[in-house]
Design an enzyme around this catalytic site. Structure first.
Site, PDB file in Angstrom:
ATOM      1  N   GLN A 178      -4.740  -5.672   6.569  1.00 49.66           N
ATOM      2  CA  GLN A 178      -5.673  -6.585   5.910  1.00 49.66           C
ATOM      3  C   GLN A 178      -5.659  -7.969   6.541  1.00 49.66           C
ATOM      4  O   GLN A 178      -6.259  -8.908   6.004  1.00 49.66           O
ATOM      5  CB  GLN A 178      -5.333  -6.693   4.417  1.00 49.66           C
ATOM      6  CG  GLN A 178      -5.441  -5.395   3.659  1.00 49.66           C
ATOM      7  CD  GLN A 178      -6.864  -4.882   3.545  1.00 49.66           C
ATOM      8  OE1 GLN A 178      -7.820  -5.652   3.642  1.00 49.66           O
ATOM      9  NE2 GLN A 178      -7.018  -3.591   3.334  1.00 49.66           N
ATOM     10  N   HIS A 198       0.859  -1.179   0.000  1.00 44.87           N
ATOM     11  CA  HIS A 198       0.000   0.000   0.000  1.00 44.87           C
ATOM     12  C   HIS A 198       0.897   1.231   0.000  1.00 44.87           C
ATOM     13  O   HIS A 198       2.020   1.195   0.504  1.00 44.87           O
ATOM     14  CB  HIS A 198      -0.880  -0.034   1.260  1.00 44.87           C
ATOM     15  CG  HIS A 198      -1.965   0.979   1.309  1.00 44.87           C
ATOM     16  ND1 HIS A 198      -1.725   2.297   1.631  1.00 44.87           N
ATOM     17  CD2 HIS A 198      -3.302   0.881   1.100  1.00 44.87           C
ATOM     18  CE1 HIS A 198      -2.870   2.965   1.624  1.00 44.87           C
ATOM     19  NE2 HIS A 198      -3.846   2.130   1.298  1.00 44.87           N
ATOM     20  N   LYS A 237     -11.084  -0.995   9.704  1.00 41.92           N
ATOM     21  CA  LYS A 237     -11.258  -2.189   8.875  1.00 41.92           C
ATOM     22  C   LYS A 237     -11.689  -3.401   9.710  1.00 41.92           C
ATOM     23  O   LYS A 237     -11.911  -4.486   9.157  1.00 41.92           O
ATOM     24  CB  LYS A 237      -9.957  -2.518   8.133  1.00 41.92           C
ATOM     25  CG  LYS A 237      -9.478  -1.435   7.181  1.00 41.92           C
ATOM     26  CD  LYS A 237      -8.203  -1.857   6.461  1.00 41.92           C
ATOM     27  CE  LYS A 237      -7.556  -0.697   5.731  1.00 41.92           C
ATOM     28  NZ  LYS A 237      -8.348  -0.184   4.609  1.00 41.92           N
ATOM     29  N   CYS A 270      -4.572   2.378  -3.879  1.00 45.34           N
ATOM     30  CA  CYS A 270      -3.377   2.870  -3.181  1.00 45.34           C
ATOM     31  C   CYS A 270      -2.233   1.857  -3.271  1.00 45.34           C
ATOM     32  O   CYS A 270      -1.439   1.717  -2.334  1.00 45.34           O
ATOM     33  CB  CYS A 270      -3.686   3.209  -1.723  1.00 45.34           C
ATOM     34  SG  CYS A 270      -4.862   4.551  -1.525  1.00 45.34           S
ATOM     35  N   ASP A 286       2.871  -4.719   8.069  1.00 48.36           N
ATOM     36  CA  ASP A 286       1.590  -4.036   7.914  1.00 48.36           C
ATOM     37  C   ASP A 286       0.501  -5.105   7.916  1.00 48.36           C
ATOM     38  O   ASP A 286       0.348  -5.855   6.958  1.00 48.36           O
ATOM     39  CB  ASP A 286       1.576  -3.255   6.601  1.00 48.36           C
ATOM     40  CG  ASP A 286       0.249  -2.563   6.336  1.00 48.36           C
ATOM     41  OD1 ASP A 286      -0.667  -2.668   7.180  1.00 48.36           O
ATOM     42  OD2 ASP A 286       0.111  -1.922   5.276  1.00 48.36           O
TER      43      ASP A 286
END
Length: 423
Positions: free
Chosen positions: A218, A137, A241, A381, A215
């Site tokens: 997700q 991202h 999220k 992104c 990261d």
């Protein structure tokens, strides 16, 4: 319609779960029931979290850590209680390793800036290297580009294998070297859905003494999250999220690193003492939470953690795997549709990006929206991935704990309508 919907294993009781999400009952465009398939961008919020936010503002609203009156003490207890909940959610060794930020982007920027200002052995400078991947991202690309430009450090990355959407790690020993100071990569890609091989990357990074930042934006909403098992040095994710409010993110970091690294922002609450000549800093996590923090948002995130925990992250993961498997199978029935990334459900997350012949993704998204189907279009992104695949953009459908096979069917029917619309 395929009969693959029959006998799906691992599905949650979505009929009951969806009652917790008021927005899922909304009708759009002259009476069409909303089909929300943009969960990788932001999830919807259950009534339990909405009620918690309302209750906070109605009963407890005050600044934290500073007052001695009842509201201040109650707000502080709620805010710090949310930190305890998050620490347990990610299996952090200590609650003091959980830093609240405004989103994952700020968490990633926090680490990048700390390393630029740090003393040895953590300092990033012109003699060192930074490693990321091509599937990141923008939030995990731009901060490292800025740090590279500021310090002269060399920015390197692993490329994407377009045949299956995986990282090309064939030259891992040449990419991660003795000069590498930080390796920062996504656990699950927001555009490809790829689930990356954490153990292999972390092992190589630590062999050469590099730090690792993951990261997990997700990943944390969709599967059990254990920062100790990941073996990374930092893990970042965001609240909106995972059924939480906007404006709240998390950075987890190893205690000894948080003690040694400099603060990111200066201001109130992050200090121990201040004179006109110098300041000393509070211990972590407060060292990294300057000013009035996102109090209500943190409390809301704590409620989201409670909600997800009441269902069970293992059950949520199984549900999403079943839905994703069904979606992949059904999407294969659509003529001219190309899935970008892994083509099976076994090694991917629940976000599926695709192209549809020569129809531009923005046109696909607009026609789907007219049918009440909300998807994401664009480069998500993650423009380097689109450049790698030689495409301008993709359409992305992404699923969550309240997604149903019927919504997958609606998407497939909607795509057939798109194809007919454009001839």
């Amino acid at each position: 319609m395929t009969d693959a919907r029959q006998g799906l294993q691992g599905l949650l009781d979505t009929e009951a779960i969806r009652k917790d999400f008021p927005i899922l009952g909304r009708q759009v465009h002259d009476g069409k029931t909303l089909v929300y398939l943009d969960n990788a961008a932001t999830s919807q919020t259950p009534r339990q979290v909405i009620d918690t936010l309302s209750e906070y503002y109605e009963r407890y609203n005050a600044n934290v850590h500073r007052g001695v009156h009842v509201l201040a003490e109650e707000a502080t207890a709620l805010y710090e209680g949310a930190r305890d909940k998050v620490a347990e959610f990610i299996n952090a060794p200590s609650r003091d390793e959980v830093i609240f930020t405004k989103n994952a982007s700020e968490s990633l920027n926090l680490v990048a800036n700390m390393l630029g200002w740090a003393d040895e052995p953590y300092r990033v400078d012109h003699e060192t290297e930074i490693v990321i991947t091509e599937m990141e991202h923008h939030s995990n690309i731009v901060p490292w580009q800025l740090l590279s430009q500021r310090t002269g450090a060399k920015l390197k990355w692993f490329g994407v294998d377009v045949s299956d959407g995986s990282l090309d790690l064939s030259r891992i020993d040449e990419v991660i070297t003795e000069k590498t100071k930080i390796v920062s990569f996504v656990l699950v890609s927001n555009i490809l859905g790829t689930h990356n091989p954490v153990e292999q990357i972390v092992r190589r990074a630590h062999e050469v003494g590099a730090l690792v930042l993951i990261d997990a934006s997700q990943a944390a909403p969709h599967m059990p999250m254990d920062v100790q098992a990941l073996q990374a040095d930092f893990v970042a994710f965001t609240g909106h999220k995972m059924c939480g409010p906007t404006g709240i993110g998390v950075l987890w970091g190893r205690q000894e690193l948080l003690e040694d690294l400099p603060p990111f922002l200066g201001g109130g609450e992050m200090i121990e003492t201040v004179s006109m000549n110098s300041s000393t800093y509070a211990p972590a996590p407060h060292k990294f939470e300057a000013g009035t923090p996102p109090i209500a948002q943190a409390v809301g995130l704590g409620a989201a953690v409670d909600y997800l925990g009441s269902i069970g992250m293992d059950k949520i993961a199984a549900h999403e795997k079943a839905i994703t498997r069904y979606a992949v199978e059904r999407l294969r029935e659509v003529p001219d549709l190309r899935i970008i990334g892994p083509t099976t459900a076994e090694e991917r997350g629940s976000a599926i990006s695709f192209t549809l012949g020569d129809i531009h993704p923005h046109d696909v998204g607009q026609v789907l929206d007219e049918q009440g189907i909300a998807v994401r279009v664009g480069h998500h992104c993650a423009r380097p991935v689109c450049l790698r695949y030689g495409i301008p953009a993709t359409t992305r459908a992404s699923f969550y704990l309240y997604s149903t096979p019927a919504e997958v069917d609606a998407l497939v029917d909607g795509l057939e309508h798109v194809r007919n619309f454009f001839g």
